[in-house]
Write a protein that holds these residues in place. Structure first.
Motif, short mmCIF file in Angstrom:
data_model
loop_
_atom_site.label_atom_id
_atom_site.label_comp_id
_atom_site.label_asym_id
_atom_site.label_seq_id
_atom_site.Cartn_x
_atom_site.Cartn_y
_atom_site.Cartn_z
N TYR A 58 0.84 -1.20 0.00
CA TYR A 58 0.00 0.00 0.00
C TYR A 58 0.88 1.26 0.00
O TYR A 58 0.65 2.20 -0.76
CB TYR A 58 -0.93 -0.03 1.23
N PHE A 61 2.40 1.98 -3.35
CA PHE A 61 1.44 2.58 -4.30
C PHE A 61 1.23 4.07 -3.96
O PHE A 61 1.17 4.90 -4.85
CB PHE A 61 0.10 1.84 -4.27
N GLN A 62 1.10 4.36 -2.66
CA GLN A 62 0.89 5.76 -2.26
C GLN A 62 2.10 6.61 -2.64
O GLN A 62 1.96 7.70 -3.17
CB GLN A 62 0.65 5.86 -0.74
N HIS A 64 4.56 5.96 -4.88
CA HIS A 64 5.08 5.94 -6.25
C HIS A 64 3.99 5.89 -7.33
O HIS A 64 4.29 5.58 -8.48
CB HIS A 64 5.99 4.72 -6.45
N LYS A 65 2.73 6.20 -6.96
CA LYS A 65 1.64 5.96 -7.94
C LYS A 65 1.88 6.66 -9.28
O LYS A 65 1.61 6.08 -10.35
CB LYS A 65 0.27 6.29 -7.35
N THR A 66 2.40 7.89 -9.23
CA THR A 66 2.59 8.62 -10.50
C THR A 66 3.63 7.91 -11.36
O THR A 66 3.41 7.67 -12.56
CB THR A 66 3.04 10.07 -10.21
N ILE A 69 2.33 4.53 -12.77
CA ILE A 69 1.47 4.67 -13.95
C ILE A 69 2.29 5.08 -15.17
O ILE A 69 2.08 4.57 -16.27
CB ILE A 69 0.31 5.65 -13.64
N LYS A 91 -5.60 -2.32 -2.30
CA LYS A 91 -4.44 -1.52 -2.73
C LYS A 91 -4.61 -1.05 -4.17
O LYS A 91 -4.18 0.05 -4.53
CB LYS A 91 -3.17 -2.35 -2.61
N THR A 92 -5.24 -1.88 -4.98
CA THR A 92 -5.41 -1.54 -6.39
C THR A 92 -6.18 -0.23 -6.55
O THR A 92 -5.96 0.52 -7.50
CB THR A 92 -6.19 -2.67 -7.11
N VAL A 94 -5.84 2.46 -5.10
CA VAL A 94 -4.95 3.63 -5.14
C VAL A 94 -4.59 3.92 -6.60
O VAL A 94 -4.64 5.07 -7.06
CB VAL A 94 -3.66 3.36 -4.31
N ILE A 95 -4.25 2.87 -7.33
CA ILE A 95 -3.86 3.02 -8.75
C ILE A 95 -5.09 3.40 -9.58
O ILE A 95 -5.03 4.28 -10.44
CB ILE A 95 -3.26 1.69 -9.29
N GLU A 98 -6.02 7.02 -9.22
CA GLU A 98 -5.07 7.88 -9.91
C GLU A 98 -5.33 7.85 -11.43
O GLU A 98 -5.30 8.89 -12.09
CB GLU A 98 -3.65 7.38 -9.58
#
Ligand SMILES: C[S@@+](CC[C@H](N)C(=O)[O-])C[C@H]1O[C@@H](n2cnc3c(N)ncnc32)[C@H](O)[C@@H]1O
Length: 324
Positions: A58, A61-62, A64-66, A69, A91-92, A94-95, A98
């Motif tokens: 989690y 993802f928070q 490094h999400k940018t 993607i 967790k998905t 979060v993606i 975004e």
């Protein structure tokens, strides 16, 4: 799921239970932990202080999400995000959030062996992310791969999160990744989480929590045999046992019979004899390092094009593309 698919899953369950409990040593697959009860228990596991995996992924993802993607290298023509063993998609999301914020035209295809998990996730996403196009499917990893190539001609990113790959020993993981590779188009990608080797006690504690939720989760396979196959397992006559080998990086879960006993499974016309302290192997949770992941990728026809980790370096998500 139609009644034919339902029958296939029930038959597979019976066939594999028969095979595992008549083998020596005995085993049952961890994919059978998951039904309505098992899914709830796994959600409780994800909230346990000992089960660091969920928070680590989690956090990745928070944080490094940018960049995650960006690493998917999507154009704005639309693409498919396929997730194998999606569970509750905690967790998905979060993606997914975004992607929606950035107005990517994505179709999300969560796939899971648990009908309950897929139905719950699809319903929940309709409420939480009403603008997201979701096409849930019920199925087993190896079987759904054949269907994958027919989903669309658009670019696909196939996600395998929660270190689900770690439930497969290396030869089986390579078989799975090779099969996945075989159904991918050249510009499709895999985004896959591998739990990393760390202090052995930390690993052991993650599968051996104080509150006994993991033990109940492990025993749910026996409850399912009782419910769905007419078994008469006495759950109190088995204990949950966990071991971790820091050399191989393999954590293994067992159910151990505390006494000599015989169990009947009516639907299989089967009597299963247990000696006192005989084990049933139920799950492996493999831990990795970069060299092992690189080896698995190369053996399966992939190269690693990126990776993301958390501050503690407990866990890593890797991006795989097909080798040229
Ligand atoms: C450890 S949970 C992880 C869930 C989710 N990926 C996450 O990271 O929170 C594993 C999920 O994979 C599903 N699963 C396990 N074995 C499977 C299999 N062989 N085929 C398809 N789904 C499977 C389970 O039903 C469960 O929802």
């Amino acid at each position: 799921m139609n009644s034919k698919d339902q029958n296939v899953l029930v038959c597979t369950f019976g066939k594999e239970v028969h095979e595992g409990l008549t083998s020596f040593p005995k085993y049952l697959s961890s994919k059978f932990f998951y039904d309505e009860v098992g899914d709830k228990l796994f959600q409780q596991i994800m909230d346990l202080p000992e089960y660091y995996l969920t928070n680590a992924e989690y956090d990745i993802f928070q944080l490094h999400k940018t960049n995650i993607i960006q690493s998917f290298d999507f154009n704005k023509n639309g693409f498919d995000l396929v997730e194998l063993g999606a569970g509750d998609g905690k967790k998905t999301k979060v993606i997914l959030n975004e992607l929606l914020d950035q107005k990517y035209p994505v179709i999300y295809h969560p796939i899971d062996i648990s009908e309950n998990a897929i139905n719950g996730l699809v319903k929940n996403l309709a409420l939480e992310l009403p603008d997201l196009n979701v096409k849930g499917q019920i199925g087993e990893y190896f079987e759904v791969l054949d269907r994958l190539q027919h989903i669309s001609d658009r670019k696909k990113v196939i996600m395998v999160l929660g270190s689900n790959i770690g439930n497969l020993l290396h030869p089986r993981a390579i078989q799975f990744l090779k099969k996945l590779n075989g159904v991918m188009h050249p510009d499709d990608l895999v985004f896959i989480g591998f739990d990393q080797k760390k202090h052995p006690q930390k690993v052991l504690d993650a599968y051996n929590d104080q509150s006994g939720v993991t033990a109940a989760f492990n025993k749910n396979v026996l409850t399912r045999i009782n419910k769905e196959l007419g078994g008469n397992f006495n759950l109190d006559a088995f204990i949950h046992w966990e071991v971790y080998d820091p050399e191989s990086g393999t954590a293994k879960s067992y159910l151990v019979s505390t006494k000599k006993q015989t169990v009947d499974i009516d639907c299989l016309s089967l009597q299963v004899h247990f000696e006192a302290w005989e084990s049933v192997h139920t799950e492996i949770s493999q831990k990795y390092d970069d060299d092992t992941v690189k080896w698995l990728a190369e053996e399966s026809g992939f190269e690693i094009t990126g990776s993301f980790t958390d501050d503690n370096k407990y866990y890593k998500n890797y991006v795989f593309k097909k080798s040229e």
